[in-house]
Design a protein around this motif. Structure first.
Motif, mmCIF file in Angstrom:
data_model
loop_
_atom_site.group_PDB
_atom_site.id
_atom_site.type_symbol
_atom_site.label_atom_id
_atom_site.label_comp_id
_atom_site.label_asym_id
_atom_site.label_seq_id
_atom_site.Cartn_x
_atom_site.Cartn_y
_atom_site.Cartn_z
ATOM 1 N N ARG A 183 -10.417 5.226 1.311
ATOM 2 C CA ARG A 183 -10.176 6.429 2.141
ATOM 3 C C ARG A 183 -10.977 6.333 3.441
ATOM 4 O O ARG A 183 -10.470 6.614 4.521
ATOM 5 C CB ARG A 183 -10.600 7.691 1.378
ATOM 6 N N TYR A 194 -9.269 3.868 5.657
ATOM 7 C CA TYR A 194 -8.012 4.450 6.144
ATOM 8 C C TYR A 194 -8.289 5.363 7.341
ATOM 9 O O TYR A 194 -7.615 5.313 8.356
ATOM 10 C CB TYR A 194 -7.402 5.247 4.987
ATOM 11 N N HIS A 220 0.822 -1.227 0.000
ATOM 12 C CA HIS A 220 0.000 0.000 0.000
ATOM 13 C C HIS A 220 0.850 1.268 0.000
ATOM 14 O O HIS A 220 0.331 2.366 -0.186
ATOM 15 C CB HIS A 220 -0.997 0.008 1.164
ATOM 16 N N GLY A 249 0.188 3.830 2.849
ATOM 17 C CA GLY A 249 -1.243 4.160 2.931
ATOM 18 C C GLY A 249 -1.849 4.622 1.621
ATOM 19 O O GLY A 249 -3.072 4.699 1.476
ATOM 20 N N SER A 287 -8.677 -4.976 5.562
ATOM 21 C CA SER A 287 -7.684 -4.611 4.548
ATOM 22 C C SER A 287 -7.589 -5.704 3.484
ATOM 23 O O SER A 287 -7.361 -5.417 2.304
ATOM 24 C CB SER A 287 -6.340 -4.263 5.169
ATOM 25 N N PHE A 316 -4.774 2.839 0.008
ATOM 26 C CA PHE A 316 -6.122 3.011 0.548
ATOM 27 C C PHE A 316 -6.710 4.338 0.086
ATOM 28 O O PHE A 316 -7.914 4.466 -0.138
ATOM 29 C CB PHE A 316 -6.094 2.947 2.082
#
Ligand code: PLP
Length: 481
Positions: A39, A42, A26, A29, A266, A32
């Protein structure tokens, strides 16, 4: 006040803002942040750290949202059943081994399989027959095994119950899996695939194919290594001819009874992402990887390996030409002989570029669709400015090796008393701990194998050139008493 060494260490690392050419997929982050749902996830991860309350299903007895999510996973990858693993590919490899084989079964396994496979072989009390990995002497890169060794071994061991394949290896190199599977099936030998580094395979035609589509009996994939999923997450896929009730049992036995919902969410997201965006995004990523490879290779300092560098390294007859393929979403950045891959990794780190790993002549960089052209620009500039003098190091040739004779199975060694002796006095003894030079990370002697004049000389050769050799401490090795 008391100290927080771990927290401070991680916070300092975050502040350094290195370009992550490494796991997880990822990339800090970004994977995401790519989609609206990602989002939202996240922003709510910590609040999503919940336990199995009403309505949120139970990983060990999935009947609701987890079951539905795993069905979507299964249908995307083309399995009969798929599982979310919260204890990494390590738990998947344990499950594959325990649910497919019984105590005392003979199996064929690559010499440099991941240690989770080797540990499972010990704990399941299996009888391994090792298949030799090749070494590409031009680039000093460990390759998968070749067809000739495979055909010889399978012919000599028709009673083997299965073969465990690593696909791809850490460098992103894949062997000819359809050929291996077709041949193994003729002998009624099951094929288990450790595809920890291949969760993205099959998403686009430019990538290697997903092993399930080629008929593998079971496949493990790390979600976190290449996809937008949290570290420690993995998928287990079951293909044909596997007893699902056994898999259900062992998955449950090897997983925590308190699975993290952040991990589970996830993984659901990673599957959604690859299904919805994989084809386009990998097309784009591979285009960028190819473009920058040409640019970097033109610097004439380093060489990033391409498909053309994977020509048959076996030197065998035409009958056995090996078809290796490369995952184009990672770079094997090779330095010329007399220069150090480790020093290059350190140089990149100082220049805020975090590579995945290095060996004496290579640095491996892992990309994902969240790696951008500006990240590649930073890499290019750092490589362009690199003073080659600072990377100089004495060249140590990686030598091909013969597998020693096995006097005991690895699990038998576990039950025996051990003692430590000087390596130079160990000839004829049975080794109690794997002896592995890094590079190439391929064991010279495995537990249960005999130390002999030939392999002792090889170990001494590596030690003389200051190569790290696991299993040798202060010139001493562990043997069976
Ligand atoms: C080929 C291979 N298999 C299995 C694993 C284990 O994966 P995990 O650390 O996610 O348990 C690794 C980890 O690096 C690996 O490289």
């Amino acid at each position: 006040m008391s100290r927080l060494p771990l927290v401070d260490g991680v916070l300092t690392y975050i502040k350094e803002k290195n370009v992550p050419f490494c796991m997880p997929g990822h990339k800090g982050g970004l994977g995401f942040l790519k989609t609206a749902k990602g989002r939202e996830l996240y922003e709510n991860f910590i609040k999503g750290d919940i336990t199995e309350v009403d309505g949120l299903d139970n990983l060990h007895h999935a009947e609701g949202i987890i079951k539905e999510s795993q069905q979507l996973l299964s249908s995307y990858y083309g399995s009969i059943k798929s599982y979310f693993l919260v204890n990494g590919s390590t738990s998947g490899n344990f499950t594959m081994v325990f649910s497919t084989f019984n105590e005392g079964d003979k199996i064929i396994v690559e010499r440099n399989c991941h240690r989770s496979i080797f540990n499972a072989i010990i704990m399941r009390k299996l009888k391994p027959v090792y298949i030799k990995n090749k070494i590409n002497s031009k680039y000093d890169v460990p390759f998968p095994f070749d067809k000739e060794s495979f055909l010889y071994l399978i012919h000599e061991n028709k009673d083997a119950k299965g073969i465990i394949i690593t696909y791809p290896n850490y460098y992103g190199i894949c062997l000819d899996l359809p050929y291996i599977i077709a041949t193994a099936k003729k002998y009624n030998i099951k094929v288990l695939v450790d595809a920890a580094h291949g969760a993205h395979f099959g998403a686009n035609k430019l990538l290697p194919e997903n092993p399930l589509k080629m008929g593998a009996n079971m496949v493990v994939m790390s979600a976190h290594k290449t996809l937008p999923s949290l570290t420690q997450t993995a998928f287990l896929h079951v293909g044909e001819d596997i007893d699902i009730s056994k898999v259900d049992f062992y998955v449950s036995a090897f997983l925590s009874t308190s699975p993290s919902y952040m991990f589970l969410c996830s993984m659901d997201y990673a599957r959604f992402y690859i299904e919805e965006y994989g084809e386009n995004d990998y097309e784009e990523l591979i285009k960028i990887c190819k473009f920058n490879r040409v640019k970097i290779n033109k610097l004439d300092k380093f060489h990033i390996l391409g498909q053309e560098d994977l020509e048959d390294v076996s030197g065998n007859s035409i009958k056995y030409i090996n078809k290796y393929t490369l995952d184009l979403t990672r770079y094997i950045l090779n330095v010329p002989k007399g220069y150090s891959g480790h020093k290059l990794l350190e140089y990149l780190r100082i220049n805020k570029i975090q590579a995945e790993m290095s060996d004496s002549r290579n640095v491996v960089l892992i990309f994902s669709p969240f790696t951008k052209q500006q990240d590649f620009e930073k890499l290019y500039l750092a490589l362009k400015d690199c003073d080659m003098e600072s990377l100089k190091e004495q060249y140590v040739q990686i030598i091909d090796y013969d597998i020693p004779s096995q006097s005991m199975f690895p699990y038998e060694v576990m039950f025996r008393e051990k003692t430590i002796v000087e390596l130079k006095n160990s000839e004829g003894e049975i080794c109690a701990e794997a002896i592995v030079p890094y590079p190439p990370g391929i064991p010279i002697v495995m537990p249960g194998e005999r130390l002999d004049e030939y392999n002792i000389a090889m170990i001494i050769y590596y030690l003389k050139y200051n190569v790290t050799v696991l299993g040798v401490n202060d010139g001493k090795v562990a043997i069976v008493k």
